[in-house]
Design a protein around this motif. Structure first.
Motif, PDB file in Angstrom:
ATOM      1  N   UNK A 168       0.813  -1.224   0.000  1.00  0.00           N
ATOM      2  CA  UNK A 168       0.000   0.000   0.000  1.00  0.00           C
ATOM      3  C   UNK A 168       0.846   1.274   0.000  1.00  0.00           C
ATOM      4  N   UNK A 169       2.097   1.142  -0.390  1.00  0.00           N
ATOM      5  CA  UNK A 169       2.974   2.298  -0.556  1.00  0.00           C
ATOM      6  C   UNK A 169       3.418   2.359  -2.020  1.00  0.00           C
ATOM      7  N   UNK A 170       3.462   3.566  -2.624  1.00  0.00           N
ATOM      8  CA  UNK A 170       3.805   3.659  -4.055  1.00  0.00           C
ATOM      9  C   UNK A 170       5.258   3.303  -4.337  1.00  0.00           C
ATOM     10  N   UNK A 171       5.488   2.718  -5.492  1.00  0.00           N
ATOM     11  CA  UNK A 171       6.832   2.397  -5.967  1.00  0.00           C
ATOM     12  C   UNK A 171       6.883   2.742  -7.462  1.00  0.00           C
ATOM     13  N   UNK A 172       8.019   3.244  -7.910  1.00  0.00           N
ATOM     14  CA  UNK A 172       8.181   3.667  -9.303  1.00  0.00           C
ATOM     15  C   UNK A 172       8.738   2.521 -10.146  1.00  0.00           C
ATOM     16  N   UNK A 173       8.055   2.258 -11.271  1.00  0.00           N
ATOM     17  CA  UNK A 173       8.499   1.262 -12.253  1.00  0.00           C
ATOM     18  C   UNK A 173       8.545   1.941 -13.616  1.00  0.00           C
ATOM     19  N   UNK A 174       9.653   1.786 -14.320  1.00  0.00           N
ATOM     20  CA  UNK A 174       9.865   2.481 -15.589  1.00  0.00           C
ATOM     21  C   UNK A 174       9.902   1.480 -16.738  1.00  0.00           C
ATOM     22  N   UNK A 175       9.167   1.802 -17.814  1.00  0.00           N
ATOM     23  CA  UNK A 175       9.220   1.039 -19.065  1.00  0.00           C
ATOM     24  C   UNK A 175       9.974   1.895 -20.080  1.00  0.00           C
ATOM     25  N   UNK A 176      11.098   1.375 -20.574  1.00  0.00           N
ATOM     26  CA  UNK A 176      11.932   2.122 -21.520  1.00  0.00           C
ATOM     27  C   UNK A 176      11.892   1.456 -22.894  1.00  0.00           C
ATOM     28  N   UNK A 177      11.561   2.264 -23.915  1.00  0.00           N
ATOM     29  CA  UNK A 177      11.602   1.808 -25.307  1.00  0.00           C
ATOM     30  C   UNK A 177      12.697   2.605 -26.007  1.00  0.00           C
ATOM     31  N   UNK A 178      13.680   1.918 -26.547  1.00  0.00           N
ATOM     32  CA  UNK A 178      14.798   2.578 -27.225  1.00  0.00           C
ATOM     33  C   UNK A 178      14.977   1.977 -28.610  1.00  0.00           C
ATOM     34  N   UNK A 179      15.615   2.754 -29.484  1.00  0.00           N
ATOM     35  CA  UNK A 179      15.860   2.279 -30.843  1.00  0.00           C
ATOM     36  C   UNK A 179      15.734   3.398 -31.840  1.00  0.00           C
ATOM     37  N   UNK A 180      15.421   3.027 -33.095  1.00  0.00           N
ATOM     38  CA  UNK A 180      15.342   4.007 -34.185  1.00  0.00           C
ATOM     39  C   UNK A 180      14.206   3.622 -35.116  1.00  0.00           C
ATOM     40  N   UNK A 181      13.396   4.603 -35.479  1.00  0.00           N
ATOM     41  CA  UNK A 181      12.241   4.382 -36.351  1.00  0.00           C
ATOM     42  C   UNK A 181      11.214   5.464 -36.092  1.00  0.00           C
ATOM     43  N   UNK A 182       9.934   5.079 -36.092  1.00  0.00           N
ATOM     44  CA  UNK A 182       8.876   6.050 -35.783  1.00  0.00           C
ATOM     45  C   UNK A 182       8.672   6.138 -34.274  1.00  0.00           C
ATOM     46  N   UNK A 183       9.781   6.362 -33.563  1.00  0.00           N
ATOM     47  CA  UNK A 183       9.785   6.336 -32.095  1.00  0.00           C
ATOM     48  C   UNK A 183       8.873   7.387 -31.502  1.00  0.00           C
ATOM     49  N   UNK A 184       8.776   8.551 -32.147  1.00  0.00           N
ATOM     50  CA  UNK A 184       7.994   9.650 -31.579  1.00  0.00           C
ATOM     51  C   UNK A 184       6.497   9.465 -31.758  1.00  0.00           C
ATOM     52  N   UNK A 185       6.068   8.584 -32.672  1.00  0.00           N
ATOM     53  CA  UNK A 185       4.645   8.478 -32.996  1.00  0.00           C
ATOM     54  C   UNK A 185       4.043   7.110 -32.709  1.00  0.00           C
ATOM     55  N   UNK A 186       4.843   6.147 -32.303  1.00  0.00           N
ATOM     56  CA  UNK A 186       4.314   4.795 -32.141  1.00  0.00           C
ATOM     57  C   UNK A 186       3.627   4.635 -30.782  1.00  0.00           C
ATOM     58  N   UNK A 187       2.837   3.571 -30.670  1.00  0.00           N
ATOM     59  CA  UNK A 187       2.130   3.254 -29.431  1.00  0.00           C
ATOM     60  C   UNK A 187       3.047   2.463 -28.513  1.00  0.00           C
ATOM     61  N   UNK A 188       3.219   2.946 -27.289  1.00  0.00           N
ATOM     62  CA  UNK A 188       4.129   2.307 -26.339  1.00  0.00           C
ATOM     63  C   UNK A 188       3.452   1.143 -25.631  1.00  0.00           C
ATOM     64  N   UNK A 189       4.219   0.108 -25.280  1.00  0.00           N
ATOM     65  CA  UNK A 189       3.644  -0.993 -24.487  1.00  0.00           C
ATOM     66  C   UNK A 189       3.337  -0.538 -23.066  1.00  0.00           C
ATOM     67  N   UNK A 190       2.170  -0.904 -22.574  1.00  0.00           N
ATOM     68  CA  UNK A 190       1.741  -0.491 -21.240  1.00  0.00           C
ATOM     69  C   UNK A 190       1.962  -1.621 -20.227  1.00  0.00           C
TER      70      UNK A 190
END
Length: 577
Positions: A284-306
């Motif tokens: 019941x205490x918050x913890x930070x989890x980060x999902x990182x997508x790296x690479x080259x392509x349509x990185x700025x416009x693609x749908x990220x995995x949730x």
């Protein structure tokens, strides 16, 4: 004589039975308007079992057209009437005419069984071609958008180059306010807005200059038209607008057989998930989890995995931050989606992301990365307390006391102890000494107050505030009176002191950057993009570029300085709000 006739007869029969080659090319029509696409169909038919195509189909000279698309297919069947196999190859080409009038399309060649076959040339007629719009500057300023690779996959980038042409080299400096194309079926990202050196020997004996380079990401298949780029031309007497040409792209549909997890990622990517917390995770205490997508392509416009939802934890909407720059095959860098996870139960938990896949246009195949998982262990509150060492418990009690004791003599919060992972006797003894000293000082002070009957009103300590509030106060104290600079620049412009004008601007720019704690112009551009938006950052880059061009220009008029001053006042008034 009779033997010769018989020999010729059998020779003819053997040729007919040996095989037959048919090659043809035709257009969909012979009369076109300037906006029409010329569609050519080439058919090669091999009738016979012993026919071998020894060369590819060689196209005629198509330099009077822009090729915007092509495709081909083949089929084979057996002719029932002659009982011979038939192989048919069909090629279709889509062309955009560059000029009007009668255009001759030459012959198509192919080599079959050491014999060259060709089609007959024919003529088509083009009525009117869309001319490039020009500005009202002696009708000699042109914008041209060039895209060399016009056949790409959906969501795959292609590079566009914007050039300006003019017979008068001085007019190139007057092209300003470049507006890149915007349309629902394309995504545009600038690569460089820096002007190139002027080429005095451009097309048609006109001087030319590259104004911008940008990437176009078409997000639908088929023929996609990239709208024109617009700009303004400022002269001494007027201000007019010019637009570039349109460019048609042949956007190929992505191959079939895509994984279920594929959405719109095209390029080459990698997915990682990690937890930033170094302390024990508590229920019941918050913890930070980060999902990182790296690479080259349509990185700025693609749908990220949730991160997938689970009955064992709550997941909240992430804060997304991106670190992207132009690459060779798209936008490259990394995007971080920072989630807040709250465990609902103690024990081992597995945090899972959605399955992710992408299409690699270099390999022409789909890559399925699947799900990404991270295992964490959540503890109950009692388990966290039990796991603490004696020193950590003493530190917690000390910090609690320092927070609750209100002493006007000392700022007790400055003596708060940070948690340490290792046992340290020096810190332990220091904590005890500080605690005892504060208690003694507190009672001595109370006794001193009673003896002298001093009644003072307790003042509530001023809250320290957040880092952002402190930074805002410091920025306010360092804030430059920008209007004084505006007035001084106006006087320098009227007195035609060019060198002093640019020196004063550099001084003003340095003070404004120091107000926001940015030492370099590159860092200031990144700061403006984060806090004021991409448009303000691009306007700042363009203004700095204009300043540099005017600073070293041998001919700088009062009107040019006036235009610069207007742009300076408009931009820095927004930045210094």
């Amino acid at each position: 004589m009779k033997q010769k006739i018989i020999y010729a007869f059998f020779t003819l029969i053997s040729v007919i039975s040996y095989g037959q080659v048919e090659l043809s090319m035709k257009a969909d029509k012979t009369d076109y308007n300037g906006k029409d696409i010329v569609n050519l169909t080439i058919v090669l038919e091999l009738n016979g079992d012993n026919l071998v195509q020894q060369s590819k189909i060689m196209l005629p000279d198509l330099s009077k057209f822009n090729m915007i698309g092509n495709g081909s297919y083949s089929q084979a069947y057996v002719d029932g009437s002659t009982n011979t196999s038939v192989e048919q190859y069909v090629t279709r080409i889509a062309l955009e005419p560059k000029q009007k009038g009668k255009i001759r399309i030459g012959s198509v060649l192919v080599n079959v069984n050491n014999k060259i076959y060709k089609t007959e040339p024919f003529d088509i007629f083009i009525r009117d071609i869309d001319k490039k719009p020009v500005a009202n500057v002696s009708n000699d300023v042109y914008l041209n958008m060039e895209i060399e690779d016009r056949e790409v996959y959906q969501d795959q980038p292609t590079i566009a180059v914007l050039r300006v042409y003019s017979k008068n080299m001085d007019h190139l400096r007057k092209v300003k306010n470049i507006r890149l194309p915007q349309q629902n079926n394309i995504n545009v990202h600038p690569v460089s807005l820096k002007r190139s050196d002027i080429d005095p020997n451009g097309f048609g004996n006109m001087a030319s200059q590259i104004l911008a380079v940008f990437m176009v990401f078409p997000n639908e298949s088929g023929f996609v038209e990239v709208p024109p780029v617009s700009a303004s031309v400022n002269t001494f007497s007027s201000k007019s607008s010019i637009t570039s040409n349109k460019v048609k792209l042949n956007v190929k549909k992505l191959p079939e057989g895509s994984p279920e997890s594929f959405k719109n990622a095209v390029g080459n990517f990698k997915v990682d998930v990690f937890c930033n917390s170094k302390e024990k995770i508590e229920v019941k205490k918050p913890v930070n989890v980060t999902v990182k997508v790296s690479g080259e392509g349509n990185l700025a416009d693609m749908t990220l995995p949730k991160i997938e939802e689970s009955p064992f934890y709550d997941v909240f909407t992430p804060k997304v931050s991106s670190y992207i720059r132009p690459g060779t095959t798209g936008m490259k860098g990394e995007i971080l989606a920072k989630y807040v996870i709250i465990p609902k139960k103690s024990g081992d938990l597995v945090i899972t992301t959605e399955a992710f896949s992408f299409f690699n246009p270099q390999e022409k195949e789909y890559v399925d990365l699947g799900e990404k998982k991270i295992a964490v262990t959540a503890f109950s509150h009692d388990e966290v307390l039990e796991a603490r060492s004696t020193v950590e418990k003493v530190n917690e009690y000390t910090n609690t006391f320092l927070e609750t004791v209100d002493s006007p003599v000392l700022k007790t919060t400055s003596f708060k102890v940070k948690e340490k992972s290792k046992f340290n006797w020096n810190i332990f003894l220091t904590n005890i000494a500080i605690l005892l000293g504060l208690i003694i000082a507190y009672f001595l002070f109370k006794n001193w107050q009673k003896k002298r009957n001093i009644v003072k009103e307790k003042s509530t300590p001023k809250p320290l505030g957040s880092v952002a509030e402190t930074e805002a106060e410091m920025r306010q104290s360092l804030k430059t009176d920008i209007t004084d600079y505006f007035a001084y620049l106006e006087n320098l412009k009227l007195s035609a002191e060019k060198q002093k004008f640019f020196e004063t601007f550099e001084e003003m720019d340095a003070e404004v950057r120091s107000q926001y704690f940015q030492s370099s112009k590159e860092d200031f551009v990144a700061f403006l993009e984060r806090h004021n938006g991409q448009d303000i950052a691009e306007n700042y880059q363009q203004l700095i570029h204009k300043i540099q061009m005017e600073k070293y220009s041998p001919l700088t008029s009062e009107e040019s300085l006036n235009d610069l001053l207007i742009d300076i006042v408009k931009l820095y008034s927004v930045i210094s709000k």
